[in-house]
Design a protein around this motif. Sequence first.
Motif, PDB file in Angstrom:
ATOM      1  N   LEU A 196      32.888  -6.920  38.663  1.00 39.26           N
ATOM      2  CA  LEU A 196      33.433  -6.109  37.583  1.00 39.26           C
ATOM      3  C   LEU A 196      32.420  -5.850  36.477  1.00 39.26           C
ATOM      4  N   LEU A 197      31.384  -6.637  36.444  1.00 37.98           N
ATOM      5  CA  LEU A 197      30.444  -6.558  35.332  1.00 37.98           C
ATOM      6  C   LEU A 197      29.397  -5.472  35.578  1.00 37.98           C
ATOM      7  N   ARG A 198      29.802  -4.240  35.369  1.00 37.49           N
ATOM      8  CA  ARG A 198      28.872  -3.109  35.469  1.00 37.49           C
ATOM      9  C   ARG A 198      29.335  -2.032  34.498  1.00 37.49           C
ATOM     10  N   PRO A 199      28.406  -1.274  33.908  1.00 38.91           N
ATOM     11  CA  PRO A 199      28.787  -0.239  32.950  1.00 38.91           C
ATOM     12  C   PRO A 199      29.607   0.867  33.603  1.00 38.91           C
ATOM     13  N   VAL A 200      30.543   1.414  32.853  1.00 35.56           N
ATOM     14  CA  VAL A 200      31.331   2.548  33.317  1.00 35.56           C
ATOM     15  C   VAL A 200      30.495   3.820  33.200  1.00 35.56           C
ATOM     16  N   ASP A 201      30.460   4.611  34.273  1.00 34.11           N
ATOM     17  CA  ASP A 201      29.699   5.865  34.237  1.00 34.11           C
ATOM     18  C   ASP A 201      30.320   6.836  33.244  1.00 34.11           C
ATOM     19  N   LEU A 202      29.471   7.464  32.433  1.00 37.90           N
ATOM     20  CA  LEU A 202      29.932   8.434  31.446  1.00 37.90           C
ATOM     21  C   LEU A 202      29.194   9.749  31.641  1.00 37.90           C
ATOM     22  N   VAL A 203      29.823  10.838  31.210  1.00 36.89           N
ATOM     23  CA  VAL A 203      29.171  12.146  31.300  1.00 36.89           C
ATOM     24  C   VAL A 203      27.929  12.162  30.422  1.00 36.89           C
ATOM     25  N   ASN A 204      28.088  11.657  29.188  1.00 32.73           N
ATOM     26  CA  ASN A 204      26.951  11.569  28.259  1.00 32.73           C
ATOM     27  C   ASN A 204      26.586  10.111  28.052  1.00 32.73           C
ATOM     28  N   GLN A 205      25.517   9.674  28.704  1.00 28.48           N
ATOM     29  CA  GLN A 205      25.111   8.276  28.641  1.00 28.48           C
ATOM     30  C   GLN A 205      24.180   8.065  27.445  1.00 28.48           C
ATOM     31  N   PRO A 206      24.470   7.093  26.566  1.00 31.23           N
ATOM     32  CA  PRO A 206      23.562   6.838  25.446  1.00 31.23           C
ATOM     33  C   PRO A 206      22.247   6.216  25.896  1.00 31.23           C
ATOM     34  N   LEU A 256      26.120   8.116  19.245  1.00 29.23           N
ATOM     35  CA  LEU A 256      25.563   9.453  19.439  1.00 29.23           C
ATOM     36  C   LEU A 256      24.187   9.450  20.073  1.00 29.23           C
ATOM     37  N   SER A 257      23.534   8.287  20.087  1.00 31.24           N
ATOM     38  CA  SER A 257      22.176   8.210  20.633  1.00 31.24           C
ATOM     39  C   SER A 257      21.922   6.808  21.160  1.00 31.24           C
ATOM     40  N   GLY A 258      20.818   6.663  21.879  1.00 28.36           N
ATOM     41  CA  GLY A 258      20.445   5.347  22.378  1.00 28.36           C
ATOM     42  C   GLY A 258      20.204   4.365  21.249  1.00 28.36           C
ATOM     43  N   GLN A 259      19.601   4.866  20.157  1.00 31.23           N
ATOM     44  CA  GLN A 259      19.315   4.001  19.009  1.00 31.23           C
ATOM     45  C   GLN A 259      20.611   3.519  18.359  1.00 31.23           C
ATOM     46  N   SER A 260      21.584   4.436  18.177  1.00 27.76           N
ATOM     47  CA  SER A 260      22.847   4.027  17.555  1.00 27.76           C
ATOM     48  C   SER A 260      23.627   3.096  18.483  1.00 27.76           C
ATOM     49  N   TYR A 261      23.510   3.317  19.797  1.00 25.06           N
ATOM     50  CA  TYR A 261      24.171   2.428  20.761  1.00 25.06           C
ATOM     51  C   TYR A 261      23.627   1.002  20.638  1.00 25.06           C
ATOM     52  N   LYS A 262      22.298   0.873  20.599  1.00 31.88           N
ATOM     53  CA  LYS A 262      21.697  -0.458  20.476  1.00 31.88           C
ATOM     54  C   LYS A 262      22.099  -1.122  19.160  1.00 31.88           C
ATOM     55  N   PHE A 263      22.116  -0.318  18.100  1.00 31.37           N
ATOM     56  CA  PHE A 263      22.493  -0.866  16.800  1.00 31.37           C
ATOM     57  C   PHE A 263      23.945  -1.341  16.821  1.00 31.37           C
ATOM     58  N   ARG A 266      35.241  -3.168  28.818  1.00 29.69           N
ATOM     59  CA  ARG A 266      35.988  -2.279  27.923  1.00 29.69           C
ATOM     60  C   ARG A 266      35.275  -2.108  26.581  1.00 29.69           C
ATOM     61  N   LEU A 267      34.770  -3.226  26.048  1.00 30.38           N
ATOM     62  CA  LEU A 267      34.081  -3.156  24.753  1.00 30.38           C
ATOM     63  C   LEU A 267      32.804  -2.336  24.854  1.00 30.38           C
ATOM     64  N   GLU A 268      32.052  -2.549  25.937  1.00 29.86           N
ATOM     65  CA  GLU A 268      30.777  -1.836  26.087  1.00 29.86           C
ATOM     66  C   GLU A 268      30.984  -0.341  26.215  1.00 29.86           C
ATOM     67  N   VAL A 269      31.987   0.086  27.005  1.00 35.47           N
ATOM     68  CA  VAL A 269      32.206   1.526  27.176  1.00 35.47           C
ATOM     69  C   VAL A 269      32.742   2.140  25.884  1.00 35.47           C
ATOM     70  N   HIS A 270      33.508   1.360  25.103  1.00 34.34           N
ATOM     71  CA  HIS A 270      33.976   1.854  23.806  1.00 34.34           C
ATOM     72  C   HIS A 270      32.797   2.159  22.893  1.00 34.34           C
ATOM     73  N   VAL A 271      31.836   1.245  22.849  1.00 33.86           N
ATOM     74  CA  VAL A 271      30.655   1.449  22.006  1.00 33.86           C
ATOM     75  C   VAL A 271      29.824   2.616  22.544  1.00 33.86           C
ATOM     76  N   ALA A 272      29.670   2.697  23.865  1.00 33.97           N
ATOM     77  CA  ALA A 272      28.877   3.768  24.475  1.00 33.97           C
ATOM     78  C   ALA A 272      29.462   5.143  24.145  1.00 33.97           C
ATOM     79  N   LYS A 273      30.786   5.261  24.169  1.00 26.41           N
ATOM     80  CA  LYS A 273      31.434   6.536  23.877  1.00 26.41           C
ATOM     81  C   LYS A 273      31.316   6.917  22.403  1.00 26.41           C
ATOM     82  N   ASN A 274      31.202   5.912  21.547  1.00 20.76           N
ATOM     83  CA  ASN A 274      31.173   6.163  20.105  1.00 20.76           C
ATOM     84  C   ASN A 274      29.783   6.085  19.504  1.00 20.76           C
TER      85      ASN A 274
END
Length: 399
Positions: free
Chosen positions: A4-14, A61-68, A51-59
């Motif tokens: 289960l421990l894998r990122p959910v695929d998104l249309v726009n990946q950060p 806007l960029s790779g930098q904001s995702y890491k932050f 669930r938490l990781e995909v929530h952050v990924a969706k919210n």
Amino acid sequence: MGSLLRPVDLVNQPLGFQERYKILQKLFTQLQKAYAHSKRTNMDLERLATRLEVHVAKNSLSGQSYKFNMSILLRDILKYKGDLSKVKINGRPLKGSKPSSNTGPIFTRSQAMEALKALILDVKALEKNGYIVEELQKESNDECDTQLYVPCLRCNTNFKKIDIMENALCRFHPLKKIYNRETRCHLYPCCGETTNSVSFLRLGCKTSHHHVYRGESYSDLCKISEFSSSAHIDGVENVLSLDCEMAFTSLGYEMIRLTIVDFFTGETLFDHVIQPVGEIVDLNSDFSGVHEIDQTKCPTYREAIGMFLSENLINKNSILIGHGLENDLNVMRIFHNKVIDTAVLYSKTKFKVSLKNLAFEFLSRKIQNGEHDSSQDAIATMDVVKVKIGVSPSQKIWE
């Protein structure tokens, strides 16, 4: 760790899959620590981490904001002992979609101005904190500077000011020593050497071919260029956050970059690398972030002051925000009395809190993790003040 421990695929990946996967693993480990004494199974925590990781990924806007955002989440999971209702991403709680109460009410421009004016330093506070006040200009100008020798700011060797462009051996530590309570000695974080070390690196882990100094008295600063006063510039009432980057030159310590940001719109109104008056000794790139100055494109100091000291930027009606702003005004060579200084605002003792610490404490924002950036620092200082008066850093619309 389980399928289960894998990122959910998104249309726009950060970020790419591998980077997200590594961060997801860290998140799972953090959740294990936070819920070590609960009845949650590893499978439960895997689902929660995903669930938490995909929530952050969706919210993000960029790779930098995702890491932050992920760094904030990783920190707060332990900080709040797994209570996710207290964890916020981009000012919003993880549970529910209503804005956090910490974002504050919507302020009108007049309300914000009233709150800001209450934070302006009076003349006594300006003097106490090293500001050069225009009323004392004549008194200071009468001082006679007879200092021929000065200590090098980096290695503390005394040298003749007039010999600053001569070759010399300057061995120094770029970062200040810090005290280690366990070992009861000072350590240099730049290289790990201690003051008790017998290694030659104890004297310094970097070398330069020039000594440097920093003139701080009014007479010293005037040798680079005379001060100008904003009191003679008519203009609009505005609130500006600013930050300078500095370098060492043949004349001492000079501004080489200036960023000015508007408090109400968040727009960057001025951001230029600037040619200093003196000959460059060291651009101080590790801290200034400036690696070269193109004389064909960058304005001179005199050209720059004609741009930033004007009716639409810094004028007699401006409120200026900065951190340790006396240093910026000194290298800008301007007198200005309407000042809000976060270094003074949050000082508890004679030691002042760094902007880096204030940004993390009040904004959950990491800054100055490498080279400094005057744009990043000006925005962080502005947002710290917004939080101080109860305004959301994200507010851009004012009635």
